[in-house]
Design a protein around this motif. Structure first.
Motif, mmCIF file in Angstrom:
data_model
loop_
_atom_site.group_PDB
_atom_site.id
_atom_site.type_symbol
_atom_site.label_atom_id
_atom_site.label_comp_id
_atom_site.label_asym_id
_atom_site.label_seq_id
_atom_site.Cartn_x
_atom_site.Cartn_y
_atom_site.Cartn_z
ATOM 1 N N VAL A 184 0.773 -1.380 0.233
ATOM 2 C CA VAL A 184 0.175 0.068 -0.033
ATOM 3 C C VAL A 184 0.915 1.261 0.145
ATOM 4 C CG1 VAL A 184 -1.560 1.328 1.366
ATOM 5 C CG2 VAL A 184 -2.123 -1.316 1.013
ATOM 6 N N SER A 185 1.806 1.389 0.815
ATOM 7 C CA SER A 185 2.856 2.474 0.718
ATOM 8 C C SER A 185 3.456 2.864 -0.493
ATOM 9 C CB SER A 185 3.967 2.411 1.905
ATOM 10 O OG SER A 185 4.769 1.219 1.636
ATOM 11 N N ARG B 118 -8.650 10.690 -0.624
ATOM 12 C CA ARG B 118 -7.610 11.740 -0.364
ATOM 13 C C ARG B 118 -6.245 10.993 -0.972
ATOM 14 N NH1 ARG B 118 -9.588 11.189 4.990
ATOM 15 N NH2 ARG B 118 -7.978 9.653 5.485
ATOM 16 N N ILE B 119 -5.893 9.964 -1.281
ATOM 17 C CA ILE B 119 -4.730 9.313 -1.718
ATOM 18 C C ILE B 119 -4.993 9.613 -3.334
ATOM 19 C CG2 ILE B 119 -3.730 7.336 -2.673
ATOM 20 C CD1 ILE B 119 -4.362 6.046 0.271
ATOM 21 N N CYS C 104 0.997 6.999 4.297
ATOM 22 C CA CYS C 104 1.703 7.067 3.121
ATOM 23 C C CYS C 104 2.772 7.846 3.009
ATOM 24 C CB CYS C 104 0.321 7.772 2.296
ATOM 25 S SG CYS C 104 -0.773 6.300 1.886
ATOM 26 N N CYS D 213 0.878 4.097 -2.553
ATOM 27 C CA CYS D 213 0.639 5.486 -2.406
ATOM 28 C C CYS D 213 1.661 6.507 -3.093
ATOM 29 C CB CYS D 213 0.600 5.818 -0.944
ATOM 30 S SG CYS D 213 -0.692 5.082 0.082
ATOM 31 N N ALA E 297 -1.524 13.512 1.223
ATOM 32 C CA ALA E 297 -0.995 12.325 2.280
ATOM 33 C C ALA E 297 -2.031 11.810 3.154
ATOM 34 C CB ALA E 297 0.353 12.708 2.701
ATOM 35 N N ALA E 298 -2.410 10.610 2.924
ATOM 36 C CA ALA E 298 -3.064 9.850 3.931
ATOM 37 C C ALA E 298 -2.413 9.247 4.998
ATOM 38 C CB ALA E 298 -4.073 8.945 3.361
ATOM 39 N N MET F 242 -5.948 -2.065 -2.721
ATOM 40 C CA MET F 242 -5.983 -0.937 -1.752
ATOM 41 C C MET F 242 -7.352 -0.442 -1.523
ATOM 42 S SD MET F 242 -4.052 2.838 -1.817
ATOM 43 C CE MET F 242 -4.910 3.315 -3.291
ATOM 44 N N LEU G 162 -9.249 6.567 0.472
ATOM 45 C CA LEU G 162 -8.867 6.356 -0.985
ATOM 46 C C LEU G 162 -9.167 7.756 -1.792
ATOM 47 C CD1 LEU G 162 -8.371 4.368 -3.366
ATOM 48 C CD2 LEU G 162 -10.732 4.079 -3.461
ATOM 49 N N VAL H 160 0.834 6.704 -6.773
ATOM 50 C CA VAL H 160 -0.501 7.582 -6.994
ATOM 51 C C VAL H 160 -0.047 8.749 -6.843
ATOM 52 C CG1 VAL H 160 -2.735 8.229 -6.455
ATOM 53 C CG2 VAL H 160 -2.109 5.796 -6.720
ATOM 54 N N THR H 161 0.839 9.324 -5.918
ATOM 55 C CA THR H 161 1.173 10.671 -5.426
ATOM 56 C C THR H 161 2.207 11.308 -6.417
ATOM 57 O OG1 THR H 161 0.843 10.314 -3.114
ATOM 58 C CG2 THR H 161 2.160 12.119 -3.710
#
Length: 90
Positions: free
Chosen positions: A3-4, A80-81, A90, A7, A86-87, A69, A78, A10-11
């Motif tokens: 997941v990290s 926010r990501i 992440c 993240c 930054a959730a 995820m 989700l 996606v970021t």
């Protein structure tokens, strides 16, 4: 892919200036035609809100990770990501 890691992808993706009109970023009609994993998850396990969020950034190479995820976090997290915020974690 954890997941990290997802993240981070996606970021990074959201930080790109893709010269795409804002209306294309909010799940255009037919977005699921090119995302069969997300389309199948929409039929069985993901809510409309989660699918809408995923289709804003998804492309075939990362759709499986996004689906995984989305199953493990709540919709607001989700979104926010996907929005590039930054959730926690992440």
């Amino acid at each position: 892919m954890g997941v990290s890691d997802l993240c981070a992808v996606v970021t990074w993706y959201r930080s790109l200036d893709l010269q795409v009109p804002p209306t294309r970023r909010s799940a255009p009609p037919g977005a699921l035609e090119h995302l069969p994993i997300v389309a199948a998850a929409f039929e069985r396990e993901l809510s409309y809100s989660k699918v809408r969020a995923i289709t804003r950034v998804a492309y075939p190479a990362i759709e499986q990770g996004l689906r995984t995820m989305a199953k493990s976090i709540h919709t607001a997290g989700l979104e926010r990501i996907v929005a590039g915020s930054a959730a926690p974690g992440c």
